[in-house]
Design a protein around this motif. Structure first.
Motif, PDB file in Angstrom:
ATOM      1  N   TYR A 151       5.868  11.677  -9.523  1.00 39.44           N
ATOM      2  CA  TYR A 151       6.081  10.340  -9.115  1.00 39.44           C
ATOM      3  C   TYR A 151       4.659   9.551  -9.305  1.00 39.44           C
ATOM      4  CZ  TYR A 151      10.531  12.024  -7.414  1.00 39.44           C
ATOM      5  OH  TYR A 151      11.791  12.401  -7.389  1.00 39.44           O
ATOM      6  N   HIS A 152       4.285   8.594  -9.857  1.00 42.04           N
ATOM      7  CA  HIS A 152       3.166   7.869  -9.917  1.00 42.04           C
ATOM      8  C   HIS A 152       3.259   6.684 -10.693  1.00 42.04           C
ATOM      9  CE1 HIS A 152      -1.221   7.737  -9.650  1.00 42.04           C
ATOM     10  NE2 HIS A 152      -1.149   7.095 -11.011  1.00 42.04           N
ATOM     11  N   PHE A 153       2.765   5.577  -9.691  1.00 42.89           N
ATOM     12  CA  PHE A 153       2.866   4.304 -10.350  1.00 42.89           C
ATOM     13  C   PHE A 153       1.513   3.682 -10.369  1.00 42.89           C
ATOM     14  CE2 PHE A 153       2.845  -0.190  -9.286  1.00 42.89           C
ATOM     15  CZ  PHE A 153       3.582  -0.914 -10.231  1.00 42.89           C
ATOM     16  N   GLU A 154       0.965   3.001 -11.344  1.00 44.26           N
ATOM     17  CA  GLU A 154      -0.381   2.449 -11.173  1.00 44.26           C
ATOM     18  C   GLU A 154      -0.639   1.007 -12.024  1.00 44.26           C
ATOM     19  OE1 GLU A 154      -2.625   5.764 -13.005  1.00 44.26           O
ATOM     20  OE2 GLU A 154      -3.029   4.576 -14.882  1.00 44.26           O
ATOM     21  N   ILE A 155      -1.597   0.401 -11.579  1.00 42.63           N
ATOM     22  CA  ILE A 155      -2.028  -0.834 -12.267  1.00 42.63           C
ATOM     23  C   ILE A 155      -3.418  -0.550 -12.676  1.00 42.63           C
ATOM     24  CG2 ILE A 155      -2.043  -3.120 -12.587  1.00 42.63           C
ATOM     25  CD1 ILE A 155       0.744  -3.522 -11.145  1.00 42.63           C
ATOM     26  N   ILE A 156      -4.197  -0.930 -13.755  1.00 45.70           N
ATOM     27  CA  ILE A 156      -5.384  -0.675 -13.534  1.00 45.70           C
ATOM     28  C   ILE A 156      -6.302  -2.028 -13.589  1.00 45.70           C
ATOM     29  CG2 ILE A 156      -7.328  -0.106 -15.286  1.00 45.70           C
ATOM     30  CD1 ILE A 156      -5.393   2.053 -16.355  1.00 45.70           C
ATOM     31  N   CYS A 157      -7.200  -2.149 -12.942  1.00 50.02           N
ATOM     32  CA  CYS A 157      -8.004  -3.657 -12.545  1.00 50.02           C
ATOM     33  C   CYS A 157      -9.482  -3.270 -12.829  1.00 50.02           C
ATOM     34  CB  CYS A 157      -8.067  -4.000 -11.244  1.00 50.02           C
ATOM     35  SG  CYS A 157      -6.405  -4.344 -10.550  1.00 50.02           S
ATOM     36  N   ALA A 158      -9.965  -4.315 -13.459  1.00 48.90           N
ATOM     37  CA  ALA A 158     -11.578  -4.491 -13.823  1.00 48.90           C
ATOM     38  C   ALA A 158     -12.595  -4.222 -12.758  1.00 48.90           C
ATOM     39  CB  ALA A 158     -11.627  -5.368 -14.808  1.00 48.90           C
ATOM     40  N   SER A 159     -12.083  -4.853 -11.701  1.00 47.83           N
ATOM     41  CA  SER A 159     -13.130  -5.010 -10.465  1.00 47.83           C
ATOM     42  C   SER A 159     -12.598  -4.680  -9.138  1.00 47.83           C
ATOM     43  CB  SER A 159     -13.742  -6.349 -10.384  1.00 47.83           C
ATOM     44  OG  SER A 159     -12.796  -7.231  -9.923  1.00 47.83           O
ATOM     45  N   PRO A 160     -13.453  -4.295  -8.083  1.00 46.85           N
ATOM     46  CA  PRO A 160     -12.858  -3.935  -6.794  1.00 46.85           C
ATOM     47  C   PRO A 160     -12.241  -5.062  -6.230  1.00 46.85           C
ATOM     48  CG  PRO A 160     -15.123  -3.989  -6.741  1.00 46.85           C
ATOM     49  CD  PRO A 160     -14.931  -4.175  -8.290  1.00 46.85           C
ATOM     50  N   GLU A 161     -12.803  -6.423  -6.426  1.00 42.10           N
ATOM     51  CA  GLU A 161     -12.228  -7.615  -5.894  1.00 42.10           C
ATOM     52  C   GLU A 161     -10.671  -7.890  -6.533  1.00 42.10           C
ATOM     53  OE1 GLU A 161     -16.356  -7.695  -6.034  1.00 42.10           O
ATOM     54  OE2 GLU A 161     -15.039  -7.461  -7.265  1.00 42.10           O
ATOM     55  N   LYS A 162     -10.499  -7.602  -7.615  1.00 39.29           N
ATOM     56  CA  LYS A 162      -9.146  -7.654  -8.298  1.00 39.29           C
ATOM     57  C   LYS A 162      -8.164  -6.705  -7.723  1.00 39.29           C
ATOM     58  CE  LYS A 162     -10.809 -10.275 -12.626  1.00 39.29           C
ATOM     59  NZ  LYS A 162     -10.685 -10.201 -13.932  1.00 39.29           N
ATOM     60  N   ALA A 163      -8.763  -5.453  -7.648  1.00 38.95           N
ATOM     61  CA  ALA A 163      -7.856  -4.355  -7.084  1.00 38.95           C
ATOM     62  C   ALA A 163      -7.571  -4.433  -5.668  1.00 38.95           C
ATOM     63  CB  ALA A 163      -8.555  -3.020  -7.210  1.00 38.95           C
ATOM     64  N   GLY A 164      -8.490  -5.178  -5.001  1.00 44.27           N
ATOM     65  CA  GLY A 164      -7.971  -5.270  -3.449  1.00 44.27           C
ATOM     66  C   GLY A 164      -7.024  -6.295  -3.218  1.00 44.27           C
ATOM     67  N   GLN A 165      -7.115  -7.487  -4.129  1.00 50.12           N
ATOM     68  CA  GLN A 165      -6.242  -8.453  -4.157  1.00 50.12           C
ATOM     69  C   GLN A 165      -4.911  -7.948  -4.476  1.00 50.12           C
ATOM     70  OE1 GLN A 165      -6.573 -11.981  -6.508  1.00 50.12           O
ATOM     71  NE2 GLN A 165      -5.555 -13.266  -5.019  1.00 50.12           N
ATOM     72  N   LEU A 166      -5.118  -7.117  -5.451  1.00 48.54           N
ATOM     73  CA  LEU A 166      -3.651  -6.568  -5.770  1.00 48.54           C
ATOM     74  C   LEU A 166      -2.730  -5.809  -4.982  1.00 48.54           C
ATOM     75  CD1 LEU A 166      -1.363  -6.490  -8.278  1.00 48.54           C
ATOM     76  CD2 LEU A 166      -2.654  -4.469  -9.250  1.00 48.54           C
ATOM     77  N   MET A 167      -3.670  -4.855  -4.403  1.00 56.62           N
ATOM     78  CA  MET A 167      -3.216  -3.939  -3.510  1.00 56.62           C
ATOM     79  C   MET A 167      -2.687  -4.855  -2.067  1.00 56.62           C
ATOM     80  SD  MET A 167      -5.009  -0.765  -1.131  1.00 56.62           S
ATOM     81  CE  MET A 167      -6.158  -2.219  -0.328  1.00 56.62           C
ATOM     82  N   GLU A 168      -3.319  -5.838  -1.891  1.00 56.70           N
ATOM     83  CA  GLU A 168      -2.850  -6.779  -0.676  1.00 56.70           C
ATOM     84  C   GLU A 168      -1.514  -7.409  -1.184  1.00 56.70           C
ATOM     85  OE1 GLU A 168      -4.091 -11.031   1.356  1.00 56.70           O
ATOM     86  OE2 GLU A 168      -5.501  -9.594   0.382  1.00 56.70           O
ATOM     87  N   ILE A 169      -1.425  -7.751  -2.293  1.00 54.64           N
ATOM     88  CA  ILE A 169      -0.127  -8.407  -2.606  1.00 54.64           C
ATOM     89  C   ILE A 169       1.075  -7.439  -2.641  1.00 54.64           C
ATOM     90  CG2 ILE A 169       1.318  -9.525  -4.679  1.00 54.64           C
ATOM     91  CD1 ILE A 169      -1.477 -10.708  -5.505  1.00 54.64           C
ATOM     92  N   ILE A 170       0.825  -6.198  -3.342  1.00 57.58           N
ATOM     93  CA  ILE A 170       1.966  -5.199  -3.259  1.00 57.58           C
ATOM     94  C   ILE A 170       2.216  -4.549  -1.812  1.00 57.58           C
ATOM     95  CG2 ILE A 170       2.162  -2.714  -3.932  1.00 57.58           C
ATOM     96  CD1 ILE A 170       0.576  -3.032  -6.320  1.00 57.58           C
ATOM     97  N   ASN A 171       1.167  -4.417  -0.941  1.00 56.86           N
ATOM     98  CA  ASN A 171       1.412  -4.031   0.482  1.00 56.86           C
ATOM     99  C   ASN A 171       2.095  -5.145   1.235  1.00 56.86           C
ATOM    100  OD1 ASN A 171       0.181  -1.704  -0.454  1.00 56.86           O
ATOM    101  ND2 ASN A 171      -1.528  -1.832   0.815  1.00 56.86           N
TER     102      ASN A 171
END
Length: 317
Positions: A151-171
């Motif tokens: 079981y593994h789901f992932e989305i690749i982001c180019a920067s920590p800022e983008k990854a942080g915002q996506l994590m916030e939206i998902i969570n």
């Protein structure tokens, strides 16, 4: 077709009637796969992808949301014949400017206001828009492993800022996504099967959700059966080893002091064990006269084992 491709194929056919949700999904696609090329009258908004479902969906979204027709070109990799890149371009200064202002990449003065993260928070205020944004993000830069394996789901982001915002939206959907750095990219991921099911529900991939649930049920059944078999095998091995040890002790007593020297209750259980070497304690107790319970038989056999150990110790001294 991989499971990840099946999910993307299903998501590519999901179209919301609400314009604000369409804009949120377009904003996600542009954030992950879009690029502004040229300037002025030569400006072009271009999306590069190897994913046909994404190319098809982006083309339709642009036509329905902005009434513009994108141009599609296909670039074939001459070294990897199966690899091809779809290039979806929108030309025209006015059209490009209107789209960029709508997705909050430009303001009314045509100044660049692209956020350091993925998207202006105004576009993802509503839960329905966040669903659409995550859907666009997964179509553009996401993947899932085959649930038969892991079981593994992932989305690749180019920067920590983008990854942080996506994590916030998902969570915001009660998830517990995390970020890990892989080479030069930042990966937002989920590992729990139940949360990946919830994520498919959030993205409205209901067919994939049912397929994943079926796999989870079968895996849980297999695991349950394996645990039960392992437990029963362990119990059988334990019973066999105990019976072998008991037979050794009883025979040692028989060869040294003889079974007739034992108290009647111990002699009776010793003879029963010799007659039924493979019987579990419950069956052994039922063979006695009068019948004895499992704990009673176990107590007598322990006494015999202790006696054999004492005899061995005496012979060694």
């Amino acid at each position: 077709m991989s499971f990840s491709s099946q999910v993307k194929e299903e998501l590519s056919r999901q179209f919301h009637q609400s314009r604000h949700c369409q804009i949120a999904e377009i904003a996600a696609i542009l954030s992950f796969a879009g690029k502004l090329e040229g300037a002025g009258s030569g400006a072009a908004l271009v999306v590069y992808t190897e994913n046909l479902p994404l190319a098809r969906k982006y083309f339709v979204l642009m036509k329905e949301t902005f009434q513009v027709t994108a141009r599609i070109a296909v670039r074939q990799n001459i070294y990897l014949h199966k690899s091809r890149t779809f290039i979806i371009s929108i030309f025209g200064e006015a059209e490009v400017c209107r789209i960029l202002q709508t997705v909050k990449w430009r303001n009314g003065k045509e100044e660049d206001i692209r956020p350091s993260g993925l998207v202006d928070r105004v576009l993802v205020q509503k839960f329905c828009c966040r669903r659409s944004f995550i859907r666009g993000a997964f179509l553009s830069a996401g993947s899932m492993s085959d649930p038969e394996k892991s079981y593994h789901f992932e989305i690749i982001c180019a920067s920590p800022e983008k990854a942080g915002q996506l994590m916030e939206i998902i969570n915001s959907f009660s998830m517990e996504s995390k970020i890990v750095m892989r080479k030069k990219s930042y990966v937002v991921y989920l590992k729990e099967g139940s949360q990946i099911v919830d994520m498919l529900n959030v993205m409205e991939a209901h067919v994939a959700l049912m397929n994943l649930e079926n796999v989870r049920i079968l895996k849980e059944m297999r695991n349950s059966v394996n645990r039960q078999v392992n437990c029963e095998t362990a119990n059988i091995n334990k019973t066999v080893h105990a019976a072998v040890r008991q037979l050794e002790d009883i025979r040692y007593i028989k060869d040294t002091i003889g079974l007739d020297s034992l108290p009647e209750n111990l002699r009776e259980v010793a003879l029963a064990r010799l007659e039924y070497p493979d019987a579990p304690l419950k069956e052994l107790g039922a063979a006695l006269e009068p019948p004895v319970g499992k704990s009673g038989v176990n107590h007598r056999l322990r006494k015999l084992c202790e006696m054999a150990e004492n005899l061995r110790g005496g012979s060694q001294s």
